[in-house]
Design a protein around this motif. Structure first.
Motif, PDB file in Angstrom:
ATOM      1  N   SER A   1      -6.296  -5.097  -7.219  1.00 24.76           N
ATOM      2  CA  SER A   1      -6.141  -4.272  -8.175  1.00 24.76           C
ATOM      3  C   SER A   1      -6.644  -2.891  -7.836  1.00 24.76           C
ATOM      4  CB  SER A   1      -6.933  -4.651  -9.434  1.00 24.76           C
ATOM      5  OG  SER A   1      -8.023  -4.672  -9.532  1.00 24.76           O
ATOM      6  N   ARG A   2      -6.608  -1.629  -8.489  1.00 21.61           N
ATOM      7  CA  ARG A   2      -7.059  -0.569  -8.369  1.00 21.61           C
ATOM      8  C   ARG A   2      -8.405   0.004  -8.662  1.00 21.61           C
ATOM      9  NH1 ARG A   2      -2.376   3.926  -8.630  1.00 21.61           N
ATOM     10  NH2 ARG A   2      -4.494   5.226  -8.300  1.00 21.61           N
ATOM     11  N   ASN A   3      -9.144  -1.199  -9.256  1.00 26.02           N
ATOM     12  CA  ASN A   3     -10.278  -0.754  -9.841  1.00 26.02           C
ATOM     13  C   ASN A   3     -11.577  -0.546  -8.873  1.00 26.02           C
ATOM     14  OD1 ASN A   3     -10.717  -3.596  -8.469  1.00 26.02           O
ATOM     15  ND2 ASN A   3     -12.287  -4.041  -9.994  1.00 26.02           N
ATOM     16  N   TRP A   4     -11.236  -0.818  -7.516  1.00 24.89           N
ATOM     17  CA  TRP A   4     -12.237  -0.383  -6.478  1.00 24.89           C
ATOM     18  C   TRP A   4     -12.196   1.041  -6.286  1.00 24.89           C
ATOM     19  CZ3 TRP A   4      -9.786   2.280  -2.508  1.00 24.89           C
ATOM     20  CH2 TRP A   4      -8.477   1.858  -2.212  1.00 24.89           C
ATOM     21  N   ASP A   5     -11.096   1.912  -6.577  1.00 22.96           N
ATOM     22  CA  ASP A   5     -11.115   3.300  -6.349  1.00 22.96           C
ATOM     23  C   ASP A   5     -11.555   4.183  -7.631  1.00 22.96           C
ATOM     24  OD1 ASP A   5      -9.201   3.073  -8.120  1.00 22.96           O
ATOM     25  OD2 ASP A   5      -7.552   4.181  -7.240  1.00 22.96           O
ATOM     26  N   GLY A   6     -11.795   3.486  -8.981  1.00 27.87           N
ATOM     27  CA  GLY A   6     -12.505   4.299  -9.827  1.00 27.87           C
ATOM     28  C   GLY A   6     -11.329   4.869 -10.590  1.00 27.87           C
ATOM     29  N   LEU A   7      -9.972   4.615 -10.500  1.00 23.75           N
ATOM     30  CA  LEU A   7      -9.024   5.479 -11.275  1.00 23.75           C
ATOM     31  C   LEU A   7      -8.407   4.468 -12.438  1.00 23.75           C
ATOM     32  CD1 LEU A   7      -6.965   6.788  -7.995  1.00 23.75           C
ATOM     33  CD2 LEU A   7      -8.618   8.053  -9.609  1.00 23.75           C
ATOM     34  N   SER A   8      -8.298   3.185 -12.115  1.00 25.74           N
ATOM     35  CA  SER A   8      -7.884   2.593 -12.907  1.00 25.74           C
ATOM     36  C   SER A   8      -8.042   0.921 -12.725  1.00 25.74           C
ATOM     37  CB  SER A   8      -6.548   2.674 -13.236  1.00 25.74           C
ATOM     38  OG  SER A   8      -5.725   2.020 -12.388  1.00 25.74           O
ATOM     39  N   LYS A   9      -7.643  -0.055 -13.691  1.00 21.76           N
ATOM     40  CA  LYS A   9      -7.701  -1.442 -13.196  1.00 21.76           C
ATOM     41  C   LYS A   9      -6.438  -2.066 -13.125  1.00 21.76           C
ATOM     42  CE  LYS A   9     -12.285  -2.184 -15.193  1.00 21.76           C
ATOM     43  NZ  LYS A   9     -13.400  -3.077 -16.279  1.00 21.76           N
TER      44      LYS A   9
ATOM     45  N   ASN B   1       0.928  -1.089  -0.095  1.00 21.68           N
ATOM     46  CA  ASN B   1      -0.035  -0.085  -0.038  1.00 21.68           C
ATOM     47  C   ASN B   1       1.017   1.263  -0.020  1.00 21.68           C
ATOM     48  OD1 ASN B   1      -2.831  -1.036  -0.127  1.00 21.68           O
ATOM     49  ND2 ASN B   1      -2.690  -1.322   1.990  1.00 21.68           N
ATOM     50  N   ASP B   2       2.006   1.380   0.644  1.00 22.29           N
ATOM     51  CA  ASP B   2       2.867   2.307   0.703  1.00 22.29           C
ATOM     52  C   ASP B   2       3.066   2.691  -0.834  1.00 22.29           C
ATOM     53  OD1 ASP B   2       2.575   2.655   3.258  1.00 22.29           O
ATOM     54  OD2 ASP B   2       4.622   1.618   3.785  1.00 22.29           O
ATOM     55  N   ARG B   3       3.409   1.653  -1.437  1.00 19.81           N
ATOM     56  CA  ARG B   3       4.106   1.777  -2.686  1.00 19.81           C
ATOM     57  C   ARG B   3       3.122   2.532  -3.721  1.00 19.81           C
ATOM     58  NH1 ARG B   3       3.825  -1.628  -7.250  1.00 19.81           N
ATOM     59  NH2 ARG B   3       3.224  -3.334  -5.727  1.00 19.81           N
ATOM     60  N   VAL B   4       2.016   1.802  -3.519  1.00 19.92           N
ATOM     61  CA  VAL B   4       0.902   2.572  -4.696  1.00 19.92           C
ATOM     62  C   VAL B   4      -0.157   3.861  -4.048  1.00 19.92           C
ATOM     63  CG1 VAL B   4      -1.401   1.699  -5.479  1.00 19.92           C
ATOM     64  CG2 VAL B   4       0.589  -0.155  -5.249  1.00 19.92           C
ATOM     65  N   TRP B   5      -0.128   3.874  -2.839  1.00 21.15           N
ATOM     66  CA  TRP B   5      -1.062   4.751  -2.505  1.00 21.15           C
ATOM     67  C   TRP B   5      -0.077   6.245  -1.610  1.00 21.15           C
ATOM     68  CZ3 TRP B   5      -5.180   3.884  -4.874  1.00 21.15           C
ATOM     69  CH2 TRP B   5      -5.506   2.647  -5.293  1.00 21.15           C
TER      70      TRP B   5
ATOM     71  N   ASN C   1     -19.876   2.775  -0.501  1.00 22.24           N
ATOM     72  CA  ASN C   1     -18.464   2.955  -0.997  1.00 22.24           C
ATOM     73  C   ASN C   1     -18.098   4.311  -1.418  1.00 22.24           C
ATOM     74  OD1 ASN C   1     -19.666   2.917  -3.367  1.00 22.24           O
ATOM     75  ND2 ASN C   1     -18.557   1.125  -4.099  1.00 22.24           N
ATOM     76  N   THR C   2     -18.774   5.490  -0.846  1.00 20.85           N
ATOM     77  CA  THR C   2     -18.338   6.878  -0.895  1.00 20.85           C
ATOM     78  C   THR C   2     -16.924   7.058  -0.819  1.00 20.85           C
ATOM     79  OG1 THR C   2     -20.615   7.441  -0.594  1.00 20.85           O
ATOM     80  CG2 THR C   2     -18.987   9.241  -0.534  1.00 20.85           C
ATOM     81  N   ALA C   3     -16.483   6.568   0.393  1.00 27.52           N
ATOM     82  CA  ALA C   3     -14.912   6.758   0.777  1.00 27.52           C
ATOM     83  C   ALA C   3     -13.924   6.204  -0.302  1.00 27.52           C
ATOM     84  CB  ALA C   3     -14.707   5.993   2.196  1.00 27.52           C
ATOM     85  N   ARG C   4     -14.276   5.169  -1.171  1.00 29.37           N
ATOM     86  CA  ARG C   4     -13.570   4.911  -2.226  1.00 29.37           C
ATOM     87  C   ARG C   4     -13.921   5.351  -3.511  1.00 29.37           C
ATOM     88  NH1 ARG C   4     -13.236  -1.617  -0.890  1.00 29.37           N
ATOM     89  NH2 ARG C   4     -11.732  -1.535   1.058  1.00 29.37           N
ATOM     90  N   ARG C   5     -15.017   5.478  -3.885  1.00 27.85           N
ATOM     91  CA  ARG C   5     -15.514   5.970  -5.232  1.00 27.85           C
ATOM     92  C   ARG C   5     -15.948   7.415  -5.437  1.00 27.85           C
ATOM     93  NH1 ARG C   5     -16.227   1.324  -8.505  1.00 27.85           N
ATOM     94  NH2 ARG C   5     -16.339   2.784 -10.204  1.00 27.85           N
ATOM     95  N   GLY C   6     -16.132   8.179  -4.382  1.00 28.67           N
ATOM     96  CA  GLY C   6     -16.563   9.470  -4.625  1.00 28.67           C
ATOM     97  C   GLY C   6     -17.818   9.530  -5.063  1.00 28.67           C
ATOM     98  N   LYS C   7     -17.941  10.484  -6.184  1.00 24.11           N
ATOM     99  CA  LYS C   7     -19.305  10.433  -6.894  1.00 24.11           C
ATOM    100  C   LYS C   7     -19.727   9.369  -7.840  1.00 24.11           C
ATOM    101  CE  LYS C   7     -16.989  12.686 -10.630  1.00 24.11           C
ATOM    102  NZ  LYS C   7     -17.381  11.472 -11.926  1.00 24.11           N
ATOM    103  N   ASP C   8     -19.086   8.309  -7.883  1.00 22.68           N
ATOM    104  CA  ASP C   8     -19.367   7.209  -8.405  1.00 22.68           C
ATOM    105  C   ASP C   8     -19.808   5.989  -7.677  1.00 22.68           C
ATOM    106  OD1 ASP C   8     -18.784   8.187 -11.150  1.00 22.68           O
ATOM    107  OD2 ASP C   8     -16.679   7.903 -10.720  1.00 22.68           O
ATOM    108  N   ALA C   9     -19.815   6.573  -6.458  1.00 20.54           N
ATOM    109  CA  ALA C   9     -20.373   5.433  -5.134  1.00 20.54           C
ATOM    110  C   ALA C   9     -21.510   4.936  -5.649  1.00 20.54           C
ATOM    111  CB  ALA C   9     -20.210   6.080  -4.013  1.00 20.54           C
ATOM    112  N   HIS C  10     -21.726   3.592  -5.034  1.00 23.60           N
ATOM    113  CA  HIS C  10     -23.039   2.958  -4.826  1.00 23.60           C
ATOM    114  C   HIS C  10     -23.775   3.135  -3.412  1.00 23.60           C
ATOM    115  CE1 HIS C  10     -23.224   1.421  -9.093  1.00 23.60           C
ATOM    116  NE2 HIS C  10     -22.016   1.364  -8.821  1.00 23.60           N
TER     117      HIS C  10
END
Length: 836
Positions: free
Chosen positions: A570-578, A471-475, A731-740
């Motif tokens: 993967s990073r797909n949960w944050d809405g930034l990339s896969k 996590n340190d490396r990616v985030w 999952n607003t904390a992860r996806r923001g405006k794209d949250a469910h």
């Protein structure tokens, strides 16, 4: 001996002769014994054995009731007499302190030291001459200032008037009314604070219950105290009393209350919001959530209606009246987890005419729970006198209503916030799947206690609350799940964000004390085990520190199991990339390596067994190539290591291009499935728009999902499928405006879902062991967790204990260390008989 010393010594002698404890104990035990005799007499079968015998018994009952009433009156008079004596002693002590203060001020003054030589000379001057010298010396003392700018003499009382306690005892100091209970009652109640100080609310936060029942009384009309206090004496077991008094003029009445209940917790409040604001203030301290049941009373006179006094008596009699009635009510609560409130006959209302006047207020607050004002066909408890389960107060408490939200006095008889809140308690009751009962309901037959064994409650557990290199490396260095949680913002109206922890704080799972606290909370509220997500990538483990620390330390002593999170990280949960951080591969022989890694876990005595078999869950079984053959190899390797009782279950879900799951889990080499909501559950879009852009958001109505899931429970589950529930999803904390986002989720609506699930399982399998998987214990970034938060406190945990029919008293939380604390009536009687 000087004239100043004489009254002080007399007071000291009187104080030494004072023995109030023995006298009070004698009167209390006589009253208690008399009450028990009365109860046994009324319960005796001989009362019904014939007209002659019955008449004799009836006369005896009447005599006993009269004796009991007289005993209570004598008890109050004795307490008043003792209180007056204490005040007289206190006044004498204050007189002594005043004299000492005067002497100290005089002797420390510049004048006193300056006149030292004069005093020495004066001793040899004859008395007549000294008398003539007093006038000039007095004039001199008014000219020469003291060293003390504010000597004690200036603040000492110039007069003390002790008034009889039956007339609201006060101590008058220079015309100012000051109220303090006697030393006797201050010693008995260390929680006491000066009236009108708001610190009494702070002290309530630290108050430790001594019983499973709390009585909360709003005493606006103090002339009704004797009536109400006599009523609560009919409660057949120990209770803690909380009283709210209105205005400075009623502040001295606290002493009167403590004549009968020395340990009463008393708060001072303003005449605003009727009985509702004081009640909510006590609720907000959190103290009431430590009880099984609450009896709420208030001194209503209903002066706007004819027969208001009779209406009050009817409401109070409906919840107290006598020992038999209270015993029946408490027994019904104990037996029926779905009994939420109890009121007098005729105090339940429904229909638009009773709701419409409050629609404006209700329309402001009900949407927070996913509800509309179309609730007028529901019953609500009127009169604001009732028994209630504390859990149901979480809904109103979460609204954080304050003093300024309520209309100033005078208010009308309906259509104001106080009356709307009165209805909200009942709304919470229905939302939780509970009922409001009356005495007629109980006479017609109360529900029998559950005889079937409730299922195990297994909470999914996320270990991503400590830093790791990946996590340190990616985030970024120091990233944990809390990084996401704290940045969440509301996306639409009635959206609760950010969702933040309360008593456990932003913890680090590397700390053993945090894991101990989690296990302690889970155990207290009926959670059977944690299901740790197990991140394993072809031999490489991630986020393994918490579970491996549990394994090495042997603590906490709490059951656990694992769920293999077998998908790429993967990073797909944050809405930034896969972007894939760690791939999930299944190389030849992976089954042997996986078996070797989980073997120490399975061999631990704490590993969870369901129906005698150790349970291993796999999140995404369709992701495994040739799953049936692979799982056969895994079983064979475990069997070779003497693990003969394993059961492997797969998640009842479908992601991406996964194939449909077969109805029979054995087709995939599984022993069963476990449901994993929000996957495979019915949803309904909630029409709402973004606060920021005005665009539609991915919102869903949680109450619709709950009702649809409950309705679908009658359907056949298939050969083997463990039920699953969730507290919502956000999952607003992860996806923001794209949250469910599931809107309107609350502990009450979650309880309704879990309770229906538990009942369905107990009806299907009254003997066999079963389980329910809860998503999740601590998925904070996905908005579904059981841990205490800043909105509902322990409400999510209380929903679990309520759904399985568990009470706090089942854990004996009311026994203080060292065996101290309030004793029950039965204990007092036994002690008295033993001494006799």
């Amino acid at each position: 001996m000087t004239k100043a010393d004489k009254p002080v010594q007399m007071a000291d002698a009187e104080l030494r002769a004072e023995q109030p404890d023995a006298e009070l104990f004698l009167w209390r035990e006589q009253a208690i014994t008399l009450a028990r005799i009365l109860e046994r007499t009324t319960e005796s079968p001989s009362v019904t054995k014939g007209p002659g015998r019955g008449a004799t018994q009836l006369r005896r009952v009447t005599e006993l009731r009269a004796s009991l009433k007289a005993s209570r009156s004598q008890n109050r008079e004795l307490r008043a007499e003792l209180l007056d004596r204490d005040r007289m002693i206190d006044a004498a002590q204050r007189d002594r302190e005043t004299v000492q203060s005067e002497l100290l001020a005089l002797r420390s003054s510049t004048l006193w030291r300056a006149l030292g030589p004069v005093r020495k000379i004066a001793r040899v001057i004859p008395r007549p001459v000294r008398t003539l010298m007093r006038s000039p010396i007095s004039a001199l003392t008014r000219i020469v200032p003291s060293r003390e700018q504010n000597p004690p003499l200036e603040s000492a009382p110039s007069a003390i008037a002790i008034v009889n306690s039956d007339e609201s005892s006060v101590a008058t100091i220079e015309g100012k009314v000051i109220h303090r209970p006697s030393a006797f009652f201050r010693d008995k109640n260390s929680q006491w604070v000066e009236p009108m100080l708001r610190s009494d609310r702070l002290l309530l936060k630290e108050f430790k219950p001594t019983a499973r029942i709390a009585v909360v009384m709003h005493l606006y009309y103090t002339d009704l105290w004797d009536e109400l206090s006599d009523s609560i004496m009919d409660i057949p077991e120990a209770f803690d009393l909380f009283v709210s008094l209105v205005g400075e003029e009623n502040a001295p009445f606290a002493d009167r209350i403590r004549q009968t209940f020395p340990d009463a917790q008393i708060i001072q409040c303003d005449n605003h919001g009727r009985d509702i604001i004081p009640f909510l203030e006590i609720v907000a301290t959190g103290v009431l959530y430590q009880y099984d049941y609450i009896c709420k009373l208030h001194s209503k006179k209903s002066v706007y209606r004819e027969g208001g006094g009779e209406w009050r008596q009817h409401l109070v009699d409906g919840v107290l009246r006598d020992t038999d009635r209270v015993t029946t009510i408490l027994a019904a609560f104990d037996a029926d987890p779905d009994m939420g409130m109890h009121v007098a006959d005729g105090a339940k209302y429904k229909g638009r005419e009773y709701w419409a006047g409050n629609e404006a207020h209700l329309g402001k607050y009900l949407p927070w729970f996913g509800l509309s004002t179309e609730v007028y066909e529901q019953e609500f408890a009127g009169g604001s006198v009732f028994w209630i389960r504390p859990f149901l107060l979480r809904e109103v408490d979460s609204l954080k209503l304050n003093f300024d939200d309520f209309e100033p006095e005078p208010i009308g008889i309906d259509g104001n916030l106080a009356h709307a809140v009165e209805r909200l308690f009942s709304v919470a009751c229905h939302n939780a799947g509970m009922r409001i009962t009356t005495n007629t309901d109980l006479e017609n037959g109360s529900r029998q206690a559950d005889r079937a064994k409730p299922p195990l409650i297994i909470a999914n557990y996320l270990p991503q609350f400590h830093p790791i290199p990946e996590n340190d490396r990616v985030w970024g260095k120091g990233f944990t799940e809390w990084t996401n949680v704290t940045r969440a913002q509301p996306q639409c109206k009635y959206h609760r964000q950010p969702k933040l922890p309360s008593e456990l704080g932003f913890y680090d799972l590397r700390l053993p004390e945090i894991r101990e606290q989690q296990a302690s909370l889970a155990k207290a509220y009926g959670i059977s085990a944690f299901c740790y997500y197990y991140y394993w990538f072809n031999g490489r483990k991630v986020l393994e520190t918490p579970l491996e620390s549990v394994l090495r330390a042997g603590q906490p002593d709490f059951p656990f199991m694992i769920c293999w999170a077998n998908e790429p990280w993967s990073r797909n949960w944050d809405g930034l990339s896969k972007e894939t951080i760690i791939p999930q591969t299944y190389e030849d022989g992976w089954e042997l390596k996986f078996a070797a890694d989980i073997l120490p876990l399975l061999q631990d005595d704490r590993y969870l067994r369901i129906s005698g078999k150790r349970c291993v869950a796999i999140y995404r079984v369709q992701h495994i190539p040739n799953a049936k053959l692979a799982l056969e190899k895994l079983r064979a390797e475990l069997l070779r290591n003497r693990i003969t009782d394993v059961q492997i279950i797969g998640g009842w879900l479908r992601l991406g291009d996964d194939a449909e799951l077969p109805d029979n889990p054995s087709d995939l080499g599984l022993d069963g499935y476990f449901e994993f909501p929000p996957h495979n559950i019915p949803t309904a879009p909630e029409t709402t728009r973004s606060i920021e852009t005005g665009d539609s958001i991915n919102g869903y109505n949680y109450n619709y999902t709950v009702d649809a899931a409950v309705d679908a429970m009658s359907e056949q589950r298939g050969p083997k499928r463990y039920r699953g529930v969730t507290m919502g999803w956000d999952n607003t904390a992860r996806r923001g405006k794209d949250a469910h986002i599931f809107l309107g989720a609350s502990p009450a609506s979650f309880r309704r879902w879990l309770r229906a699930t538990v009942l369905q399982i107990m009806n299907e399998k009254p003997v066999a062991e079963d389980a329910v998987f809860v998503n999740a214990w601590n998925e904070w970034a996905e908005g579904t967790y059981l841990e205490p938060d800043q909105t509902f406190g322990r409400g999510w945990l209380e929903a679990v204990s309520s759904a399985i029919g568990r009470k706090l008293s089942d854990e004996n939380v009311y026994e203080r260390e060292g065996g101290e604390g309030r004793t029950s009536i039965e204990t007092n009687i036994k002690a008295t008989q033993s001494e006799s």
